[in-house]
Design an enzyme around this catalytic site. Sequence first.
Site, PDB file in Angstrom:
ATOM      1  CB  SER A  96       9.451 -43.170  -5.424  1.00 49.87           C
ATOM      2  OG  SER A  96      10.214 -42.640  -4.817  1.00 49.87           O
ATOM      3  CG  ASP A 107      18.850 -51.956 -15.049  1.00 46.24           C
ATOM      4  OD1 ASP A 107      18.099 -52.375 -16.035  1.00 46.24           O
ATOM      5  OD2 ASP A 107      19.302 -50.991 -14.713  1.00 46.24           O
ATOM      6  CE  LYS A 121       8.374 -38.089  -6.768  1.00 47.03           C
ATOM      7  NZ  LYS A 121      10.114 -37.736  -6.363  1.00 47.03           N
TER       8      LYS A 121
END
Length: 188
Positions: A96, A107, A121
Amino acid sequence: HLGYVQIIRFTSRPPEELRTALTELRESNVQALVLDLRNNAGGLLQESITVSDEFIGDGVLVYERDMQGETPYNASAGGLGADLPLVVLVNGGTASGAEIVAGAIQDSGRAPLIGQRTYGKGTVQQIFPLSDGSSLHVTASEWFTPAQQPLEGQGLIPDYVTEPDPDGMDVELIEAVRLLEGILAGSP
């Protein structure tokens, strides 16, 4: 010369505690950081974004998609840990909000992830209690990394995959120290 910060859950406390820890580490002249998000089940979205912002100078941190469209959450320049070499530790218990932080860092090219695939999640659910005591859970939105990778059901694949040691040796931390020592020596 290496700093270590572990975040266990994203409640209202981690952003301020992280700023305090980063300030103290910088005052003690650390040259690189390990961010440990292993077994962090997530928590509050805004706190995850605020923590990500401490490590990333600019760009998108996470996208939230719902029925109205897509909302990017962007970094603001000047995070306390944005200029130090960094590695992030993750595992199957990283979920999460912790995946939001790890995904933003990975990224953006800011730092590698070390460990095992994260939990996966990446949705926000609204819960509606029913008269019989049960409840209806409706997915209201979904989170995507800056590179538009969905978190839900997929998780993040670390840049350096490790296998947990059956004898309890912390192989992820050992790999993190090896990588950071290499970076500081000029040969990552």
